[in-house]
Design a protein around this motif. Structure first.
Motif, PDB file in Angstrom:
ATOM      1  N   ARG A   1       0.583  -1.225  -0.315  1.00 23.05           N
ATOM      2  CA  ARG A   1      -0.388   0.334   0.146  1.00 23.05           C
ATOM      3  C   ARG A   1       0.655   1.571   0.120  1.00 23.05           C
ATOM      4  O   ARG A   1       0.468   1.847  -0.871  1.00 23.05           O
ATOM      5  CB  ARG A   1      -1.030  -0.065   1.524  1.00 23.05           C
ATOM      6  N   THR A   2       2.209   0.815   0.772  1.00 25.69           N
ATOM      7  CA  THR A   2       2.839   2.193   0.734  1.00 25.69           C
ATOM      8  C   THR A   2       3.213   2.221  -0.378  1.00 25.69           C
ATOM      9  O   THR A   2       3.204   3.909  -1.332  1.00 25.69           O
ATOM     10  CB  THR A   2       3.866   2.008   1.596  1.00 25.69           C
ATOM     11  N   ASP A   3       3.571   1.606  -1.122  1.00 24.56           N
ATOM     12  CA  ASP A   3       4.438   1.850  -2.670  1.00 24.56           C
ATOM     13  C   ASP A   3       3.325   2.239  -3.475  1.00 24.56           C
ATOM     14  O   ASP A   3       4.413   2.914  -4.169  1.00 24.56           O
ATOM     15  CB  ASP A   3       5.079   0.052  -3.718  1.00 24.56           C
ATOM     16  N   GLN A   4       1.823   1.046  -3.211  1.00 26.32           N
ATOM     17  CA  GLN A   4       1.026   1.965  -4.362  1.00 26.32           C
ATOM     18  C   GLN A   4       0.807   3.524  -4.029  1.00 26.32           C
ATOM     19  O   GLN A   4       0.708   4.899  -5.106  1.00 26.32           O
ATOM     20  CB  GLN A   4      -0.564   1.213  -3.796  1.00 26.32           C
ATOM     21  N   ARG A   5       1.035   3.992  -3.032  1.00 23.89           N
ATOM     22  CA  ARG A   5       0.689   5.664  -2.619  1.00 23.89           C
ATOM     23  C   ARG A   5       1.916   6.191  -2.916  1.00 23.89           C
ATOM     24  O   ARG A   5       1.952   7.098  -3.724  1.00 23.89           O
ATOM     25  CB  ARG A   5       0.640   5.915  -1.131  1.00 23.89           C
ATOM     26  N   LEU A   6       3.521   5.945  -3.032  1.00 25.13           N
ATOM     27  CA  LEU A   6       4.595   6.253  -3.693  1.00 25.13           C
ATOM     28  C   LEU A   6       4.525   6.233  -5.139  1.00 25.13           C
ATOM     29  O   LEU A   6       4.600   6.718  -6.025  1.00 25.13           O
ATOM     30  CB  LEU A   6       5.424   5.341  -3.256  1.00 25.13           C
ATOM     31  N   VAL A   7       3.914   5.498  -5.695  1.00 25.31           N
ATOM     32  CA  VAL A   7       3.883   5.221  -7.178  1.00 25.31           C
ATOM     33  C   VAL A   7       2.642   6.445  -7.803  1.00 25.31           C
ATOM     34  O   VAL A   7       2.968   6.910  -8.457  1.00 25.31           O
ATOM     35  CB  VAL A   7       3.676   3.875  -8.074  1.00 25.31           C
ATOM     36  N   GLN A   8       1.859   6.383  -7.334  1.00 26.55           N
ATOM     37  CA  GLN A   8       0.673   7.444  -6.826  1.00 26.55           C
ATOM     38  C   GLN A   8       1.257   9.321  -7.136  1.00 26.55           C
ATOM     39  O   GLN A   8       1.002  10.036  -7.775  1.00 26.55           O
ATOM     40  CB  GLN A   8      -0.397   7.530  -6.295  1.00 26.55           C
ATOM     41  N   VAL A   9       1.954   9.606  -6.046  1.00 21.25           N
ATOM     42  CA  VAL A   9       2.714  10.186  -5.484  1.00 21.25           C
ATOM     43  C   VAL A   9       3.324  10.440  -6.948  1.00 21.25           C
ATOM     44  O   VAL A   9       3.464  11.641  -7.653  1.00 21.25           O
ATOM     45  CB  VAL A   9       3.421  10.394  -4.142  1.00 21.25           C
ATOM     46  N   ILE A  10       4.117   9.322  -7.546  1.00 19.20           N
ATOM     47  CA  ILE A  10       5.108   9.911  -8.690  1.00 19.20           C
ATOM     48  C   ILE A  10       4.492   9.947 -10.165  1.00 19.20           C
ATOM     49  O   ILE A  10       4.728  11.068 -10.427  1.00 19.20           O
ATOM     50  CB  ILE A  10       5.801   8.696  -8.596  1.00 19.20           C
ATOM     51  N   THR A  11       3.495   9.415 -10.018  1.00 20.80           N
ATOM     52  CA  THR A  11       2.640   9.233 -11.319  1.00 20.80           C
ATOM     53  C   THR A  11       2.100  10.512 -11.448  1.00 20.80           C
ATOM     54  O   THR A  11       2.412  11.435 -12.603  1.00 20.80           O
ATOM     55  CB  THR A  11       1.951   8.348 -11.131  1.00 20.80           C
ATOM     56  N   GLU A  12       1.742  11.425 -10.365  1.00 22.75           N
ATOM     57  CA  GLU A  12       0.834  13.047 -10.705  1.00 22.75           C
ATOM     58  C   GLU A  12       2.041  13.547 -10.514  1.00 22.75           C
ATOM     59  O   GLU A  12       2.299  15.331 -11.274  1.00 22.75           O
ATOM     60  CB  GLU A  12       0.006  12.889  -8.842  1.00 22.75           C
ATOM     61  N   LYS A  13       2.895  13.921  -9.784  1.00 21.09           N
ATOM     62  CA  LYS A  13       4.524  14.348  -9.853  1.00 21.09           C
ATOM     63  C   LYS A  13       4.655  14.367 -11.304  1.00 21.09           C
ATOM     64  O   LYS A  13       5.226  15.560 -12.038  1.00 21.09           O
ATOM     65  CB  LYS A  13       5.305  14.445  -8.922  1.00 21.09           C
TER      66      LYS A  13
END
Length: 624
Positions: free
Chosen positions: A186-198
């Protein structure tokens, strides 16, 4: 998370690479451990055929995992499948040992931890699925062990209690691992989401949704690398600021979004971007030939300039579009972009339209732009070097001074058609970039550091920008004092064009220069239209007559330039000015100028410019 490397954006590639390295290390480390275990088994004399079979199965699975990681082939699927196979393979060999009667304390201890250790790298769903199997397998091993080695207690209930406890403990370990894995994923998914948005914010224009400048340049490079050919398109909206002023920024934003939408849906465009403001850029879709490309972009232009509907009214949109094509290995991407921009600015200056870059029309402009990039590098790297041209006394023909010139040498100017630009080309560029003072201080310092001739007399050309710099004279004096060069040996040469810019301020600056011990010369006399009035208004010491007047007077005795030349020399003599005639190309011309009363002469017959050389360099004469 994605499977193949092509699915990853640059921002997510680092996460993918980290997982790939982990998978590769697991495979390699596992192979080392299998080898060590097999070696220790042989060392203690317990090796058997089953040992080789077991080690071979483990090595095959681990080698497949390491190879998949190295080749970046469906790493997550291979990782989960490989570790699950390793888990089941281990238990299969444990069952074989138990069934064969090979039961000892390791039969109970190793299965408690080795399968759990293998399962650490699995997806949480597999961990939860394997937890009941682990409990059953541990129960089986414990029962087999207690049958072979009875506990010696009161009865069967203690043995079952031990088996149940160990089975539950082992299953709980896997469940706990799954919970940790859930949290980590879940942490990785949130990180991926943040990176994708960034990544989206970093590469996209927020108003239009098109790529921004950085992402466009990356897309252009990718397109050029893939096909070797690319056509860059630059678009600039005409009169966009008045549109904003008349209708407001909301209307301006609506126009920008409409243009972006037209670019995105056009078949002529492969990639569209908005670098900023009212500018757009695009990569044209590939075409079979230049004519087809021209037709496609003509259609695009016709669509772009259609009126935009906004709040019940139609807003006229004007645009200027330029494009340039990069073939295979014929130019750099930077040059292609510069050409497209040059073509766009040409049509914008003409009132709008579209045009392909044409070397015969845009070549001079593109060379100037390239020179603006290459000149600062050439100056910083020492490729702009000083040269000295001698000035002779007209009566004795002895050298009485030198004029300091600048020459572009070396190969760093290869971007400019592999030739050495002349001063008439790079001096205006230096002035535009505000680098004339740096050019002067660099060449002057080098010249004075290697000064060998006598007398110490040097003429220096200056521009309006230098004259209007308040610290120009003090800086010049510091440079001269540093090399112990007398100020009265330096002559500042200005042209009418220089003097006419802010005349009163220039007169004041020249007067301060004379008070500092410097001499003043009016250069290129005879090419302007107010030279005679200049002679009385400027604080002058010398008059340099332009070579065009000299050469014209040499063609015929009755040429009107002869009268002008005689009059100029007589007027300068009456005003107490030293005269120097430029363009002396022959002995005959030199003799004629001497008879006319010239004080000094300068030209190729007197001496060509020579680069200022350091003591360990050989003298070099310039061709021009």
């Amino acid at each position: 998370m994605f499977e193949g490397p092509s699915d990853y954006s640059p921002a997510l590639q680092q996460l993918h690479d980290r997982y790939r390295r982990i998978a590769q290390r697991i495979g390699l480390a596992g192979l080392v451990l299998v080898g060590l275990a097999l070696g220790l088994t042989g060392l203690f004399g317990r090796i058997s055929f089953n040992s080789y079979v077991e080690a071979g199965n483990y090595a095959l699975i681990l080698a497949g995992l390491a190879l998949a990681a190295r080749r970046d082939f469906h790493i997550r699927s291979v990782m989960n499948g490989g570790l699950a196979a390793l888990f089941l393979c281990y238990w299969a060999h444990v069952f074989v040992e138990v069934q064969s009667g090979d039961i000892n304390v390791t039969t109970l201890i190793y299965p408690l931890f080795i399968p759990v250790f293998i399962a650490i790298g699995l997806d949480y769903r597999l961990q939860l699925a394997l937890a009941p199997l682990q409990a059953v397998f541990i129960w089986f091993c414990t029962v087999a062990f207690t049958e072979a080695y009875p506990l010696g207690g009161p009865g069967l209930s203690d043995e079952r209690m031990l088996a149940g406890s160990l089975a539950a403990f082992s299953a709980i370990l896997l469940v706990l691992l799954a919970m940790v894995q859930i949290s980590r994923q879940r942490t990785d998914q949130r990180l991926v989401q943040v990176i994708t948005e960034k990544e989206h914010l970093a590469t996209t224009d927020p108003l239009t949704g098109l790529l921004n400048r950085r992402a466009f340049l990356a897309a252009l490079k990718t397109a050029a690398d893939e096909t070797g050919e690319v056509t860059a398109v630059f678009i600039d909206l005409n009169n966009f600021k008045p549109l904003n002023d008349q209708y407001g920024h909301a209307a301006g934003d609506a126009v920008l979004r409409a243009i972006a939408a037209r670019l995105e849906r056009s078949d002529a465009i492969a990639v569209a971007a908005r670098p900023g403001g009212d500018e757009f850029a695009a990569i044209a879709a590939p075409c079979r030939n230049a004519a087809e490309m021209d037709a496609a972009l003509a259609g695009l232009y016709a669509e772009l300039v259609c009126d935009v509907a906004w709040n019940g009214r139609l807003i006229h949109v004007g645009a200027s579009m330029g494009y340039a094509h990069k073939g295979r290995d014929d130019k750099s991407l930077t040059a292609c972009l510069s050409e497209a921009d040059t073509a766009m600015r040409r049509v914008k200056a003409a009132g709008g339209g579209y045009a392909r870059f044409a070397p015969e029309v845009d070549g001079e402009a593109i060379e100037t732009e390239l020179m603006q990039v290459t000149f600062p590098r050439a100056l910083a790297s020492g490729l702009i070097r000083p040269a000295l041209q001698p000035i002779a006394d007209a009566g004795t023909m002895e050298i009485v001074g030198h004029e300091l010139l600048a020459r572009w040498t070396g190969l760093a100017q290869a971007d400019i058609n592999s030739r050495q630009p002349g001063p008439e080309e790079f001096i205006p560029v230096a002035e535009k970039l505000g680098l004339l003072n740096e050019l002067l201080w660099t060449t002057l310092d080098t010249t004075l550091s290697n000064w060998k001739s006598e007398p110490k007399a040097l003429s220096v050309n200056i521009s309006p920008g230098q004259l209007q710099t308040t610290d120009f004279i003090p800086t010049l004096r510091r440079v001269l004092d540093k090399h112990r060069f007398p100020a009265n040996g330096v002559t500042l040469e200005i042209t009418e064009r220089v003097a006419l810019r802010n005349l009163e301020a220039n007169v004041g600056m020249l007067q301060r220069a004379r008070k500092a011990g410097l001499s003043i010369a009016l250069d290129d006399f005879g090419t302007g239209y107010s030279s005679l009035s200049m002679l009385t208004r400027l604080p002058l010491d010398k008059l340099k007559i332009d070579r065009s007047l000299t050469l014209a007077a040499a063609t015929a005795e009755d040429a009107p330039e002869n009268a002008l030349l005689r009059g100029a020399l007589r007027l300068a003599r009456d005003l107490g000015l030293v005269t120097c005639v430029e363009g002396i190309s022959s002995e005959t011309l030199a003799e004629k100028m001497r008879k006319l009363g010239a004080d000094q002469m300068q030209g190729y017959w007197i001496g060509q410019p020579r680069l200022v050389e350091s003591p360990d360099e050989k003298p070099a004469r310039l061709a021009c």
